[in-house]
Design an enzyme around this catalytic site. Sequence first.
Site, PDB file in Angstrom:
ATOM      1  N   ARG A 102     -50.530  47.994  77.453  1.00  0.00           N
ATOM      2  CA  ARG A 102     -50.254  49.359  77.016  1.00  0.00           C
ATOM      3  C   ARG A 102     -51.153  49.781  75.855  1.00  0.00           C
ATOM      4  O   ARG A 102     -51.672  50.917  75.835  1.00  0.00           O
ATOM      5  CB  ARG A 102     -48.783  49.491  76.609  1.00  0.00           C
ATOM      6  CG  ARG A 102     -48.335  50.914  76.316  1.00  0.00           C
ATOM      7  CD  ARG A 102     -48.244  51.732  77.582  1.00  0.00           C
ATOM      8  NE  ARG A 102     -49.450  52.527  77.842  1.00  0.00           N
ATOM      9  CZ  ARG A 102     -49.794  52.961  79.036  1.00  0.00           C
ATOM     10  NH1 ARG A 102     -49.071  52.691  80.107  1.00  0.00           N
ATOM     11  NH2 ARG A 102     -50.893  53.678  79.196  1.00  0.00           N
ATOM     12  N   LYS A 137     -60.115  67.803  62.682  1.00  0.00           N
ATOM     13  CA  LYS A 137     -58.786  67.920  63.302  1.00  0.00           C
ATOM     14  C   LYS A 137     -58.566  66.725  64.223  1.00  0.00           C
ATOM     15  O   LYS A 137     -58.615  66.828  65.451  1.00  0.00           O
ATOM     16  CB  LYS A 137     -58.667  69.245  64.053  1.00  0.00           C
ATOM     17  CG  LYS A 137     -58.724  70.453  63.124  1.00  0.00           C
ATOM     18  CD  LYS A 137     -58.680  71.756  63.904  1.00  0.00           C
ATOM     19  CE  LYS A 137     -58.766  72.955  62.959  1.00  0.00           C
ATOM     20  NZ  LYS A 137     -58.786  74.237  63.694  1.00  0.00           N
ATOM     21  N   LYS A 169     -63.899  77.054  51.926  1.00  0.00           N
ATOM     22  CA  LYS A 169     -63.116  77.856  52.861  1.00  0.00           C
ATOM     23  C   LYS A 169     -62.399  78.974  52.105  1.00  0.00           C
ATOM     24  O   LYS A 169     -62.543  79.111  50.887  1.00  0.00           O
ATOM     25  CB  LYS A 169     -62.148  76.945  53.614  1.00  0.00           C
ATOM     26  CG  LYS A 169     -62.887  75.919  54.485  1.00  0.00           C
ATOM     27  CD  LYS A 169     -61.938  74.966  55.166  1.00  0.00           C
ATOM     28  CE  LYS A 169     -61.148  75.616  56.276  1.00  0.00           C
ATOM     29  NZ  LYS A 169     -62.022  75.990  57.420  1.00  0.00           N
ATOM     30  N   GLU A 197     -67.592  78.988  54.583  1.00  0.00           N
ATOM     31  CA  GLU A 197     -66.910  79.754  55.611  1.00  0.00           C
ATOM     32  C   GLU A 197     -66.913  81.226  55.213  1.00  0.00           C
ATOM     33  O   GLU A 197     -66.468  81.575  54.119  1.00  0.00           O
ATOM     34  CB  GLU A 197     -65.476  79.248  55.771  1.00  0.00           C
ATOM     35  CG  GLU A 197     -64.651  80.041  56.769  1.00  0.00           C
ATOM     36  CD  GLU A 197     -63.194  79.598  56.765  1.00  0.00           C
ATOM     37  OE1 GLU A 197     -62.874  78.632  57.476  1.00  0.00           O
ATOM     38  OE2 GLU A 197     -62.391  80.225  56.027  1.00  0.00           O
ATOM     39  N   ASP A 218     -66.481  82.370  60.786  1.00  0.00           N
ATOM     40  CA  ASP A 218     -65.114  82.086  61.214  1.00  0.00           C
ATOM     41  C   ASP A 218     -64.504  83.213  62.039  1.00  0.00           C
ATOM     42  O   ASP A 218     -64.400  84.355  61.570  1.00  0.00           O
ATOM     43  CB  ASP A 218     -64.253  81.830  59.969  1.00  0.00           C
ATOM     44  CG  ASP A 218     -62.841  81.413  60.318  1.00  0.00           C
ATOM     45  OD1 ASP A 218     -62.681  80.543  61.199  1.00  0.00           O
ATOM     46  OD2 ASP A 218     -61.897  81.957  59.720  1.00  0.00           O
TER      47      ASP A 218
END
Length: 281
Positions: A102, A137, A169, A197, A218
């Site tokens: 597994r 991410k 950002k 950004e 963005d």
Amino acid sequence: MSFALPGFDLDGFVAATLAEDLGAGGDITSAAVIPADARFTGVMDSRDPIVVAGLPIAAAFFRALDPEVRIEILAGEGAQVAAGTDLMRIEGRARAMLTAERSALNTVQHLSGIATMTRAYVTAIAGTGATLLDTRKTVPGLRLLGKYATRMGGATNHRIGLWDAAMIKDNHVAVAGSVGEAVARAVAAGIERIIVEVDRLDQIAPALAAGATHLLLDNMPPPVLREAVALVAGRVPTEASGGVRLDTIRAIAETGVTFISVGRLTQSAPAADIGLDFAAA
């Protein structure tokens, strides 16, 4: 086949994963059902067309529980294979093979799923000149593996973490007061790679004037991306980001951006359908 990934502790990953599965009691099913001296052979195969990633890591799980296992890897990393393709052949102690099964499958299914999705996006922008990037991410603790899988699919890695480039950002800008001020502070800190950004065209000029080395555009639709690319005029690389899908990426790439980053490659890729079937030796 040996596997080395800079910064990744393969032995530690295998040990921790197996410990999670085995707990304090071990594999009670195999211990009860399988004779201690039984041996199994098995073949791992793809049930769907996939791009292969992670077979050497899967092999490490079997070797960890049976150092004398015989393993033949039948497909190369990054190879695109048809449904029904044999990927790996193993022969070893049955209890060990079943206990490791597994963990080995989970790993190769996850990584091959990422590689397969990535290849679809790379194919979609072929010939445009744009380069596909991954993002941060990723599943916590699996970043290096996720980014390895995107490379197998044909993407280029974006920054690995918070340490290898500045990425300014919207929240950084909000606290600093303006795009220009945020960039100026990063320049003053001696940071060489400064990604900024921007979500409005009027932020481009102050970002560049302050010293941005890369602009992340963005959530801009293609017509606005074209305007942004024209304003930048090749002075720094441009990157389209935000909500990119397989059905929209070609139009985005055709705007002339340098890069397109896609978070769903590592965030949302479905596991590849890969199985392992055992037969008595």
